[in-house]
Scaffold this motif. Structure first.
Motif, mmCIF file in Angstrom:
data_model
loop_
_atom_site.group_PDB
_atom_site.id
_atom_site.type_symbol
_atom_site.label_atom_id
_atom_site.label_comp_id
_atom_site.label_asym_id
_atom_site.label_seq_id
_atom_site.Cartn_x
_atom_site.Cartn_y
_atom_site.Cartn_z
ATOM 1 N N ALA A 1 0.832 -1.201 0.000
ATOM 2 C CA ALA A 1 0.000 0.000 0.000
ATOM 3 C C ALA A 1 0.867 1.251 0.000
ATOM 4 N N GLY A 2 0.562 2.172 -0.892
ATOM 5 C CA GLY A 2 1.280 3.432 -0.962
ATOM 6 C C GLY A 2 2.657 3.365 -1.565
ATOM 7 N N SER A 3 3.063 2.181 -2.075
ATOM 8 C CA SER A 3 4.429 2.036 -2.589
ATOM 9 C C SER A 3 4.585 2.576 -4.001
ATOM 10 N N LEU A 4 3.472 2.856 -4.678
ATOM 11 C CA LEU A 4 3.505 3.393 -6.027
ATOM 12 C C LEU A 4 2.660 4.664 -6.089
ATOM 13 N N ALA A 5 2.983 5.518 -7.048
ATOM 14 C CA ALA A 5 2.207 6.742 -7.257
ATOM 15 C C ALA A 5 1.721 6.768 -8.695
ATOM 16 N N ALA A 6 0.420 6.929 -8.899
ATOM 17 C CA ALA A 6 -0.163 6.901 -10.236
ATOM 18 C C ALA A 6 -1.077 8.097 -10.440
ATOM 19 N N SER A 7 -1.161 8.553 -11.695
ATOM 20 C CA SER A 7 -2.121 9.600 -12.029
ATOM 21 C C SER A 7 -3.538 9.074 -11.889
ATOM 22 N N SER A 8 -3.725 7.794 -12.204
ATOM 23 C CA SER A 8 -5.005 7.133 -12.032
ATOM 24 C C SER A 8 -4.801 5.626 -12.048
ATOM 25 N N VAL A 9 -5.822 4.906 -11.579
ATOM 26 C CA VAL A 9 -5.770 3.447 -11.488
ATOM 27 C C VAL A 9 -7.021 2.878 -12.150
ATOM 28 N N ILE A 10 -6.839 1.826 -12.926
ATOM 29 C CA ILE A 10 -7.956 1.068 -13.488
ATOM 30 C C ILE A 10 -7.939 -0.319 -12.859
ATOM 31 N N VAL A 11 -9.117 -0.783 -12.442
ATOM 32 C CA VAL A 11 -9.249 -2.105 -11.832
ATOM 33 C C VAL A 11 -10.183 -2.940 -12.695
ATOM 34 N N GLU A 12 -9.717 -4.110 -13.116
ATOM 35 C CA GLU A 12 -10.528 -5.041 -13.902
ATOM 36 C C GLU A 12 -10.746 -6.315 -13.091
ATOM 37 N N ILE A 13 -12.002 -6.602 -12.785
ATOM 38 C CA ILE A 13 -12.345 -7.829 -12.080
ATOM 39 C C ILE A 13 -12.887 -8.821 -13.105
ATOM 40 N N GLY A 14 -12.128 -9.890 -13.351
ATOM 41 C CA GLY A 14 -12.479 -10.878 -14.362
ATOM 42 C C GLY A 14 -11.775 -10.583 -15.665
ATOM 43 N N LEU A 15 -10.626 -11.215 -15.885
ATOM 44 C CA LEU A 15 -9.829 -10.949 -17.089
ATOM 45 C C LEU A 15 -10.059 -11.974 -18.185
ATOM 46 N N ALA A 16 -10.262 -13.231 -17.810
ATOM 47 C CA ALA A 16 -10.511 -14.315 -18.783
ATOM 48 C C ALA A 16 -9.479 -14.335 -19.903
ATOM 49 N N GLY A 17 -8.220 -14.155 -19.545
ATOM 50 C CA GLY A 17 -7.150 -14.315 -20.520
ATOM 51 C C GLY A 17 -6.636 -13.048 -21.149
ATOM 52 N N SER A 18 -7.347 -11.928 -20.995
ATOM 53 C CA SER A 18 -6.876 -10.677 -21.590
ATOM 54 C C SER A 18 -7.374 -9.490 -20.780
ATOM 55 N N ALA A 19 -6.570 -8.431 -20.751
ATOM 56 C CA ALA A 19 -6.928 -7.208 -20.032
ATOM 57 C C ALA A 19 -7.420 -6.178 -21.033
ATOM 58 N N THR A 20 -8.632 -5.705 -20.866
ATOM 59 C CA THR A 20 -9.243 -4.767 -21.812
ATOM 60 C C THR A 20 -8.457 -3.468 -21.923
ATOM 61 N N TYR A 21 -7.898 -3.009 -20.814
ATOM 62 C CA TYR A 21 -7.304 -1.671 -20.791
ATOM 63 C C TYR A 21 -5.781 -1.685 -20.780
ATOM 64 N N LEU A 22 -5.199 -2.790 -21.220
ATOM 65 C CA LEU A 22 -3.744 -2.871 -21.256
ATOM 66 C C LEU A 22 -3.148 -1.786 -22.154
ATOM 67 N N PHE A 23 -3.842 -1.429 -23.225
ATOM 68 C CA PHE A 23 -3.339 -0.414 -24.154
ATOM 69 C C PHE A 23 -3.154 0.942 -23.489
ATOM 70 N N ARG A 24 -3.906 1.190 -22.431
ATOM 71 C CA ARG A 24 -3.818 2.481 -21.755
ATOM 72 C C ARG A 24 -2.468 2.697 -21.082
ATOM 73 N N LEU A 25 -1.768 1.615 -20.774
ATOM 74 C CA LEU A 25 -0.464 1.746 -20.137
ATOM 75 C C LEU A 25 0.538 2.413 -21.060
ATOM 76 N N ASP A 26 0.375 2.227 -22.374
ATOM 77 C CA ASP A 26 1.258 2.887 -23.340
ATOM 78 C C ASP A 26 0.877 4.344 -23.546
ATOM 79 N N GLU A 27 -0.392 4.654 -23.353
ATOM 80 C CA GLU A 27 -0.860 6.023 -23.539
ATOM 81 C C GLU A 27 -0.557 6.907 -22.338
ATOM 82 N N ASP A 28 -0.570 6.318 -21.147
ATOM 83 C CA ASP A 28 -0.373 7.082 -19.913
ATOM 84 C C ASP A 28 0.731 6.421 -19.089
ATOM 85 N N PRO A 29 1.922 6.970 -19.076
ATOM 86 C CA PRO A 29 3.057 6.339 -18.377
ATOM 87 C C PRO A 29 2.936 6.346 -16.862
ATOM 88 N N SER A 30 1.894 6.999 -16.326
ATOM 89 C CA SER A 30 1.745 6.978 -14.872
ATOM 90 C C SER A 30 0.485 6.234 -14.426
#
Length: 240
Positions: free
Chosen positions: A7-36
């Motif tokens: 807890a508190g070990s990272l600092a982010a501009s925002s956080v996305i939480v996905e419950i239920g991935l079933a093999g793929s993360a819908t918002y993985l592409f956002r990590l390239d768009e927003d480095p924080s």
């Protein structure tokens, strides 16, 4: 939460939480768009744990999320998980055997660790504001939301997969709530519907806190037009 950063070990501009991935993360592409940005996912199916790409700001917790007792640092509760032939249909609920398709064929029943949504959200919020929570868990989406307790109040927007009333005689899982009930229970949690959009067999609905302004509307197309689009999609799917 042993697989999550402290807890508190990272600092982010925002956080996305996905419950239920079933093999793929819908918002993985956002990590390239927003480095924080930080992306946190939860997935109980052990067959999927090696499918996710490695990324310094993407964390997958190998757990189910459900209404279970929870004590930080203690051994998590365990729940029954029905693994189906099609991984996207695996659920804590047992599928109904009515259409004889791969989604309803249970190939294994497992006991998997589970934690409530409140534990996930509290840890996620220690890194930054929770921009989005998406819950796609095959039939228990509203139960997962309710396991968040007061912590759901820190979520800026939530997206849930929902079955509409027109599907009430063709539900894939025993005991899953329909749209009207989900909307009512979300109101009790402090969320109003922002908009819903049709998928082939269900809808996705976005929710925002009651006090938030509505930035979109979901009545731009008539139901007749939506039904026509869905019928065309069904014909295309059947042809292929």
């Amino acid at each position: 939460l042993g697989d999550a950063p402290a807890a508190g070990s990272l600092a982010a501009s925002s956080v996305i939480v996905e419950i239920g991935l079933a093999g793929s993360a819908t918002y993985l592409f956002r990590l390239d768009e927003d480095p924080s940005l930080i992306l946190i996912g939860c997935e109980p199916n052990p067959d999927d744990w090696t499918r996710y790409p490695k990324h310094a700001r993407f964390f997958v917790l190998p757990v189910a999320v459900a209404q279970v007792p929870y004590t930080a640092g203690a051994k998590p509760a365990r729940v029954t998980f029905h693994k189906t032939q099609d991984r996207h249909c695996s659920s804590l609920l047992r599928p109904q055997d009515q259409n004889d398709n791969v989604c309803e064929k249970v190939i294994e029943v497992l006991e998997v660790p589970a934690i409530p949504l409140s534990a996930v959200l509290d840890r996620a919020a220690s890194f930054g504001p929770i921009e989005l929570l998406e819950v796609d868990v095959q039939g228990i989406e509203i139960d997962v939301m309710e396991s968040g307790g007061a912590s759901v109040g820190i979520v800026q927007r939530a997206i849930l997969e929902i079955q509409t009333e027109e599907r009430q005689h063709k539900l894939m899982y025993d005991g899953q709530a329909l749209k009207d009930e989900v909307l009512e229970r979300m109101l009790h949690l402090g969320f109003k519907k922002e908009r819903c959009w049709h998928l082939v067999y269900q809808e996705n609905c976005a929710f925002v806190p009651k006090a938030a302004p509505l930035e979109v509307r979901d009545d731009c197309w008539t139901q007749e037009f939506v039904s026509w689009v869905l019928s065309q999609a069904g014909q295309i799917a059947a042809a292929n």
